[in-house]
Structures are given as structure tokens and as C-alpha cells.
Design a protein around this motif. Sequence first.
Motif, PDB file in Angstrom:
ATOM      1  N   GLN A 148       0.809  -1.216   0.000  1.00 27.26           N
ATOM      2  CA  GLN A 148       0.000   0.000   0.000  1.00 27.26           C
ATOM      3  C   GLN A 148       0.844   1.268   0.000  1.00 27.26           C
ATOM      4  OE1 GLN A 148      -2.785   0.156   3.217  1.00 27.26           O
ATOM      5  NE2 GLN A 148      -3.707   2.088   2.574  1.00 27.26           N
ATOM      6  N   GLU A 149       1.942   1.268   0.708  1.00 27.55           N
ATOM      7  CA  GLU A 149       2.733   2.484   0.864  1.00 27.55           C
ATOM      8  C   GLU A 149       3.564   2.828  -0.357  1.00 27.55           C
ATOM      9  OE1 GLU A 149       2.241   0.283   3.339  1.00 27.55           O
ATOM     10  OE2 GLU A 149       0.891   1.702   4.301  1.00 27.55           O
ATOM     11  N   ASN A 150       3.919   1.849  -1.192  1.00 31.97           N
ATOM     12  CA  ASN A 150       4.749   2.155  -2.354  1.00 31.97           C
ATOM     13  C   ASN A 150       4.032   1.915  -3.675  1.00 31.97           C
ATOM     14  OD1 ASN A 150       4.715  -0.592  -2.792  1.00 31.97           O
ATOM     15  ND2 ASN A 150       6.903  -0.910  -2.524  1.00 31.97           N
ATOM     16  N   ALA A 151       2.724   1.718  -3.623  1.00 32.05           N
ATOM     17  CA  ALA A 151       1.968   1.374  -4.830  1.00 32.05           C
ATOM     18  C   ALA A 151       2.144   2.398  -5.933  1.00 32.05           C
ATOM     19  CB  ALA A 151       0.486   1.210  -4.493  1.00 32.05           C
ATOM     20  N   ALA A 152       2.288   3.667  -5.567  1.00 28.15           N
ATOM     21  CA  ALA A 152       2.402   4.720  -6.576  1.00 28.15           C
ATOM     22  C   ALA A 152       3.650   4.552  -7.435  1.00 28.15           C
ATOM     23  CB  ALA A 152       2.404   6.089  -5.902  1.00 28.15           C
ATOM     24  N   VAL A 153       4.704   3.988  -6.851  1.00 28.95           N
ATOM     25  CA  VAL A 153       5.941   3.782  -7.605  1.00 28.95           C
ATOM     26  C   VAL A 153       5.691   2.896  -8.811  1.00 28.95           C
ATOM     27  CG1 VAL A 153       8.260   2.776  -7.493  1.00 28.95           C
ATOM     28  CG2 VAL A 153       7.380   4.095  -5.566  1.00 28.95           C
ATOM     29  N   PHE A 154       4.859   1.908  -8.628  1.00 27.67           N
ATOM     30  CA  PHE A 154       4.608   0.949  -9.704  1.00 27.67           C
ATOM     31  C   PHE A 154       3.584   1.445 -10.718  1.00 27.67           C
ATOM     32  CE2 PHE A 154       6.253  -1.534  -6.138  1.00 27.67           C
ATOM     33  CZ  PHE A 154       7.273  -2.218  -6.766  1.00 27.67           C
ATOM     34  N   GLU A 155       3.100   2.663 -10.516  1.00 23.62           N
ATOM     35  CA  GLU A 155       2.195   3.264 -11.492  1.00 23.62           C
ATOM     36  C   GLU A 155       2.950   3.988 -12.595  1.00 23.62           C
ATOM     37  OE1 GLU A 155      -1.004   2.597 -11.462  1.00 23.62           O
ATOM     38  OE2 GLU A 155      -0.630   1.417  -9.645  1.00 23.62           O
ATOM     39  N   VAL A 156       4.266   4.109 -12.458  1.00 19.40           N
ATOM     40  CA  VAL A 156       5.070   4.696 -13.532  1.00 19.40           C
ATOM     41  C   VAL A 156       4.857   3.861 -14.788  1.00 19.40           C
ATOM     42  CG1 VAL A 156       7.408   5.194 -14.316  1.00 19.40           C
ATOM     43  CG2 VAL A 156       6.783   5.567 -11.915  1.00 19.40           C
ATOM     44  N   PRO A 157       4.466   4.487 -15.893  1.00 21.72           N
ATOM     45  CA  PRO A 157       4.128   3.721 -17.110  1.00 21.72           C
ATOM     46  C   PRO A 157       5.221   2.741 -17.521  1.00 21.72           C
ATOM     47  CG  PRO A 157       3.521   6.030 -17.372  1.00 21.72           C
ATOM     48  CD  PRO A 157       4.272   5.934 -16.082  1.00 21.72           C
ATOM     49  N   LEU A 181       6.723   0.400 -15.872  1.00 21.32           N
ATOM     50  CA  LEU A 181       7.654  -0.136 -14.876  1.00 21.32           C
ATOM     51  C   LEU A 181       7.235  -1.513 -14.388  1.00 21.32           C
ATOM     52  CD1 LEU A 181      10.125   0.143 -13.064  1.00 21.32           C
ATOM     53  CD2 LEU A 181       8.661   1.306 -11.380  1.00 21.32           C
ATOM     54  N   ALA A 182       5.982  -1.645 -13.980  1.00 25.71           N
ATOM     55  CA  ALA A 182       5.514  -2.932 -13.472  1.00 25.71           C
ATOM     56  C   ALA A 182       5.645  -4.018 -14.532  1.00 25.71           C
ATOM     57  CB  ALA A 182       4.074  -2.828 -12.988  1.00 25.71           C
ATOM     58  N   GLU A 183       5.305  -3.674 -15.757  1.00 24.02           N
ATOM     59  CA  GLU A 183       5.392  -4.650 -16.848  1.00 24.02           C
ATOM     60  C   GLU A 183       6.839  -5.085 -17.088  1.00 24.02           C
ATOM     61  OE1 GLU A 183       1.663  -2.401 -17.128  1.00 24.02           O
ATOM     62  OE2 GLU A 183       3.772  -1.803 -16.923  1.00 24.02           O
ATOM     63  N   LEU A 184       7.770  -4.127 -16.992  1.00 26.70           N
ATOM     64  CA  LEU A 184       9.176  -4.446 -17.184  1.00 26.70           C
ATOM     65  C   LEU A 184       9.667  -5.404 -16.105  1.00 26.70           C
ATOM     66  CD1 LEU A 184      11.931  -3.912 -18.567  1.00 26.70           C
ATOM     67  CD2 LEU A 184      12.225  -1.989 -16.992  1.00 26.70           C
ATOM     68  N   ILE A 185       9.303  -5.126 -14.856  1.00 24.02           N
ATOM     69  CA  ILE A 185       9.741  -5.983 -13.751  1.00 24.02           C
ATOM     70  C   ILE A 185       9.131  -7.370 -13.856  1.00 24.02           C
ATOM     71  CG2 ILE A 185       9.661  -6.290 -11.250  1.00 24.02           C
ATOM     72  CD1 ILE A 185       9.737  -3.219 -11.012  1.00 24.02           C
ATOM     73  N   LEU A 216       4.495  -9.204  -9.740  1.00 29.24           N
ATOM     74  CA  LEU A 216       5.159  -8.473  -8.671  1.00 29.24           C
ATOM     75  C   LEU A 216       4.959  -9.210  -7.352  1.00 29.24           C
ATOM     76  CD1 LEU A 216       4.093  -4.800  -9.476  1.00 29.24           C
ATOM     77  CD2 LEU A 216       6.343  -5.819  -9.851  1.00 29.24           C
ATOM     78  N   GLY A 217       5.894  -9.035  -6.456  1.00 30.04           N
ATOM     79  CA  GLY A 217       5.745  -9.615  -5.130  1.00 30.04           C
ATOM     80  C   GLY A 217       4.832  -8.767  -4.265  1.00 30.04           C
ATOM     81  N   SER A 218       4.350  -9.366  -3.197  1.00 28.84           N
ATOM     82  CA  SER A 218       3.538  -8.648  -2.212  1.00 28.84           C
ATOM     83  C   SER A 218       4.230  -8.737  -0.857  1.00 28.84           C
ATOM     84  CB  SER A 218       2.141  -9.260  -2.110  1.00 28.84           C
ATOM     85  OG  SER A 218       2.203 -10.555  -1.530  1.00 28.84           O
ATOM     86  N   ALA A 219       3.838  -7.853   0.039  1.00 24.50           N
ATOM     87  CA  ALA A 219       4.383  -7.899   1.394  1.00 24.50           C
ATOM     88  C   ALA A 219       4.093  -9.244   2.045  1.00 24.50           C
ATOM     89  CB  ALA A 219       3.803  -6.760   2.225  1.00 24.50           C
ATOM     90  N   GLU A 220       2.940  -9.804   1.735  1.00 25.58           N
ATOM     91  CA  GLU A 220       2.560 -11.098   2.308  1.00 25.58           C
ATOM     92  C   GLU A 220       3.466 -12.216   1.818  1.00 25.58           C
ATOM     93  OE1 GLU A 220      -0.404  -8.218   2.968  1.00 25.58           O
ATOM     94  OE2 GLU A 220       0.437  -8.849   1.036  1.00 25.58           O
ATOM     95  N   ASP A 221       3.933 -12.118   0.554  1.00 27.93           N
ATOM     96  CA  ASP A 221       4.874 -13.126   0.046  1.00 27.93           C
ATOM     97  C   ASP A 221       6.130 -13.167   0.906  1.00 27.93           C
ATOM     98  OD1 ASP A 221       3.356 -13.932  -2.210  1.00 27.93           O
ATOM     99  OD2 ASP A 221       4.068 -12.211  -3.358  1.00 27.93           O
ATOM    100  N   VAL A 222       6.652 -11.999   1.223  1.00 28.17           N
ATOM    101  CA  VAL A 222       7.867 -11.911   2.024  1.00 28.17           C
ATOM    102  C   VAL A 222       7.599 -12.382   3.453  1.00 28.17           C
ATOM    103  CG1 VAL A 222       9.693 -10.387   2.856  1.00 28.17           C
ATOM    104  CG2 VAL A 222       8.672 -10.002   0.589  1.00 28.17           C
ATOM    105  N   ALA A 223       6.459 -11.980   3.988  1.00 29.26           N
ATOM    106  CA  ALA A 223       6.112 -12.346   5.359  1.00 29.26           C
ATOM    107  C   ALA A 223       6.021 -13.857   5.529  1.00 29.26           C
ATOM    108  CB  ALA A 223       4.794 -11.688   5.760  1.00 29.26           C
ATOM    109  N   GLU A 224       5.548 -14.557   4.529  1.00 31.25           N
ATOM    110  CA  GLU A 224       5.450 -16.018   4.618  1.00 31.25           C
ATOM    111  C   GLU A 224       6.830 -16.642   4.783  1.00 31.25           C
ATOM    112  OE1 GLU A 224       3.040 -18.098   4.916  1.00 31.25           O
ATOM    113  OE2 GLU A 224       1.320 -16.795   4.560  1.00 31.25           O
ATOM    114  N   VAL A 225       7.821 -16.114   4.058  1.00 27.82           N
ATOM    115  CA  VAL A 225       9.173 -16.661   4.148  1.00 27.82           C
ATOM    116  C   VAL A 225       9.777 -16.355   5.517  1.00 27.82           C
ATOM    117  CG1 VAL A 225      11.460 -16.698   3.104  1.00 27.82           C
ATOM    118  CG2 VAL A 225       9.444 -16.404   1.658  1.00 27.82           C
TER     119      VAL A 225
END
Length: 243
Positions: free
Chosen positions: A182-191, A193-197, A206-215
Motif C-alpha cells: 500500500q505504501e509504495n503502490a504509486a511507484v509501480f504506477e510509472v508507465p 515499470l511494473a510490466e518491465l519488472i 510483482l511480489g507482495s508484502a505477504e509473500d515476504v512475510a510467509e518466508v
Amino acid sequence: MALVTGASRGIGRAIAERLAAAGAEVAVHYHRDKAGAQETLARIDGRGFLVGAELGVPGDTSAVLDQLTPGLAGRRLDVLVNNAAASPAGPIGADTEEAFDRLMAVNVRAPYFLIQRLLAVLADGGRIVSVSSVATRMANPAQTSFAMTKGALETMTRTLAQEFGARGITVNAVAPGATRHQENAAVFEVPGLAELIVAQTALGRLGSAEDVAEVVAFLASPAAGWITGQVVDASGGLHLGVG
């Protein structure tokens, strides 16, 4: 009982929620965002307490311990998650000595000396998990000093795992990649960028905070008792190979 630094939002909040779901009480650390930390505490049904302290400054570990000790009420700390971190300061040409020193203080000095101070209350058989980054295995000129701090964190992980093994304490790190929350979602709105990653990620999203939390939760669990001194990549295979 677990302590999660930087737990007022993002990955830290997700880790606190996941550990609480596994039955832990959580000391929710924050610096400026007390309201966010209170929300985290509410989301885990109040199973824990707040610890407010700036990291990377003189007296930071004492401030944490002074608030943690009453909450422990004589119990041992079972899990320490070093999640709080300062953000990348940009490429070397734009970096400053002040920004560099701040990165080192928050990302390296703070977790190192926090571990030192908390050893007295950390349970034998306890868990230390630090949040690193895939920046340590990628050449990203915009994150040189940031990657240096995370490389130091990974070295610390291996050496302390060797030192603390006699007490049954495991020391590991988790290295997220591009993680949207939620806090960095705007970063991934750069045209584009998300598709490139996503195109450079083996698992195709893209990963989610929950993905990391599970590990992190796995490494903090009894099931991971035979894993120590490791850096677990939690990036979905970002830049794993040629697609």
C-alpha cells in the motif's frame, strides 16, 4: 514473543500480522508513524505492544530495550526481525556523505547493535531474521550504497549464525525483490515499470508484502530449526536468467 522493527506499514506490518497469526505476541516497532503502528497492533487484535524509537542514532538500542523489557514481563524474546531500513540514496553521483552515513547507521549499525543488546533476553533456540534485498546480487547503479548496506547485513547473518549456533539460535536473512504494498503502490504506477519488472521475474508477477512475510514466518518457525546462516531469495526469481 517477537520484535519486528519497522512494523507500522508495508513488509514489516505484513510480517507482524503473519507472526501473530502463527500465535506470537508482537512488539510492533515504529519511528515516526505511531498511528500506523497502532493500526498494525489493532490488525493483530492487540496481541502485543508498541515500541517507538528512532534507529541509527545514539541511544537507539537502549530506547528499544527500555520499552521491550516491561512488555516481556520476565519472558524471553523468541524472534527478532530486523526489517526497518533507510531507502536507497540514489546513484553515486547524487549521493552525499550525510545520506551514506544515514544508510549505514539505520541498515547496518542499528540491527548489529540491536542484536548485541537483545542477546541477554533472546531465548536459546530463538530466531533472528533480517530483511535484505536482491540488490546485493544485481548491479543497479541507483542503489549502490543501499546494496552495500544489505551486503553487510548478509555477511553479519552468516558470521552471527556461526557464533550463536551453540545456543541453538538461528540467524537468517530474506531478500525480497520488487514488492508492491500500500505504501509504495504509486511507484509501480510509472508507465511500463511494473510490466518491465514482471517480464524479468520468473514467476511472472510483482511480489507482495505477504509473500515476504510467509518466508520470514517460516524461518521463524520450529520447522526451520536446521536452517541458519542463509539468505533466502524471496523475489519470485527476479533477474534469475534470460527469459
